[in-house]
Design an enzyme around this catalytic site. Structure first.
Site, PDB file in Angstrom:
ATOM      1  CB  THR A 118      72.223 -79.279  77.930  1.00 57.59           C
ATOM      2  OG1 THR A 118      73.152 -80.102  77.202  1.00 57.59           O
ATOM      3  CG2 THR A 118      72.490 -79.449  79.427  1.00 57.59           C
ATOM      4  N   GLY A 119      70.658 -81.953  76.690  1.00 55.01           N
ATOM      5  CA  GLY A 119      70.482 -83.392  76.852  1.00 55.01           C
ATOM      6  C   GLY A 119      69.909 -84.048  75.618  1.00 55.01           C
ATOM      7  CG  ASP A 147      66.380 -79.890  73.957  1.00 59.79           C
ATOM      8  OD1 ASP A 147      67.316 -80.529  73.434  1.00 59.79           O
ATOM      9  OD2 ASP A 147      66.512 -79.268  75.020  1.00 59.79           O
ATOM     10  CB  THR A 172      73.272 -77.624  74.604  1.00 58.55           C
ATOM     11  OG1 THR A 172      72.833 -78.748  73.852  1.00 58.55           O
ATOM     12  CG2 THR A 172      72.316 -76.473  74.378  1.00 58.55           C
ATOM     13  N   GLY A 228      67.545 -84.408  73.235  1.00 60.34           N
ATOM     14  CA  GLY A 228      66.527 -83.447  72.854  1.00 60.34           C
ATOM     15  C   GLY A 228      65.150 -84.010  72.610  1.00 60.34           C
TER      16      GLY A 228
END
Length: 375
Positions: free
Chosen positions: A259-260, A239, A208, A262
């Site tokens: 970021t991660g 997300d 992201t 989601g």
């Protein structure tokens, strides 16, 4: 500006909102920098033994180019919204990042992209998901914000809106890269062999890109763009384009891009949760300062301390942000966020080994970092 937000902007100007408009007003106030910009390019298992020296240099150069683009806008007195748009388009155009050109493939072999943007001055927001032909999805998200009555458009409808509003269109093959195709092939081969692989197994990070900015007028804004997860199916949405989960901005507290993993960011509403906690912390601090004022002969305080007269310290902000990321980890989620506040605080918090990131401000030299042990 949308009619529905004109009253909101007027309310902020009358003192109900922007902390940056009263930096000199309270006992706890601190002088904010003229402007600040924080960026990210994804978080994950990013370690030195997983990046070649050449790739390390490529990533740092790309982050520096993005910082330079946004910093130029802010240094010249431009708006935070313009700065984050300029920043994100640089990252979307770079195939090193999972956004725009270089986006990952879905299970069916397509590149489907998501993006969101939010203006902290007005709380206007725009988001798109599953877009396939807009060269820079962040520009489409901004077009939704500015030229539609809606916040969130998806798939064919978002593509149609993009065409009708004259945004640059490209052949879907523009987004594809050999490395992203290899990652999809690796995922499918593993599944065929009965093995389970995650995004971190394939790419070592959640892909992201994001940017948050504070401009010289004291306004904040946030934007996030992504290609999602390698091999995503059934129209999965993470997300990044969800306002309040992966993207949020409010002049009364902060701007956040995440970021991660989601699904966990959505469940916690991470971006909005951080902004809300910072806003309430400012309210509490104003109450403390109010209580500390000596009372006059009539038993009344000499004045009323409002939340827009106080500011939070770097440590106070970082503790709140890190606390939410700790809760994300408790749920089993991994990833991170970047932030900037109207008081000038800026930084990040993540629970992964690394995160592509950088920051710049009027009173500091720009810096970029990749690994967890870098400042």
């Amino acid at each position: 500006m949308k009619r529905s937000t004109m009253m909101w902007a007027a309310a902020l100007a009358l003192g109900l909102g922007s902390a940056a408009q009263a930096q000199d007003g309270g006992m706890g106030a601190q002088q904010a920098p003229e402007w600040a910009l924080t960026i990210h390019g994804g978080a994950g298992v990013i370690e030195r033994d997983k990046l070649s020296p050449e790739k390390d240099a490529e990533i740092r150069a790309a982050l520096n180019r993005a910082l330079a683009a946004g910093s130029k806008v802010l240094a010249e007195g431009g708006a935070a919204m313009d700065a984050i748009t300029a920043t994100i388009t640089v990252l979307e155009d770079d195939p090193n990042f999972n956004a725009g050109r270089g986006a990952v493939f879905t299970w069916d072999g397509a590149n489907e992209m998501d993006a969101a943007i939010m203006d902290g001055q007005t709380l206007d927001a725009g988001a798109v998901t599953g877009v396939t032909r807009t060269k820079n999805p962040v520009l489409l998200a901004r077009k939704v914000l500015e030229d539609s009555e809606f916040v969130f458009l998806s798939r064919e409808g978002a593509d149609q809106f993009s065409r009708e509003n004259g945004l640059e269109q490209v052949d879907p093959g523009y987004f594809a890269t050999p490395e992203r195709r290899r990652q999809l092939d690796q995922l499918k081969a593993a599944e065929a062999a009965g093995k389970t692989m995650s995004q971190l197994d394939i790419d070592h990070k959640y892909g992201t890109v994001g940017a948050v900015a504070l401009d010289q007028a004291g306004h904040v804004a946030a934007a996030t763009s992504t290609g999602g997860l390698t091999g995503k199916r059934w129209g999965r949405i993470g997300d990044a384009p969800v306002i309040g989960a992966g993207t949020y901005a409010d002049d009364r507290s902060c701007a956040i891009s995440a970021t991660g993993a989601g699904e966990y960011f959505i469940r916690l509403g991470v971006a909005h949760e951080i902004c809300a906690r910072l806003r309430f912390a400012a309210i509490d601090k104003a109450a403390e300062e109010q209580a500390a004022l000596p009372l006059g002969p009539d038993g009344a305080p000499p004045r009323v301390v409002t939340p827009d007269e106080v500011s939070l310290s770097d440590g106070e902000v970082q503790d709140i942000v890190a606390g939410v990321i700790d809760e994300l980890g408790d749920l089993g989620g991994t990833g991170g966020v970047i932030y900037v506040t109207p008081w000038g605080n800026q930084g990040w918090s993540f629970n992964t080994p690394g995160m592509y990131r950088g920051k710049a401000a009027a009173d500091n030299e720009p810096m970029v970092a990749i690994y967890g042990d870098e400042e």
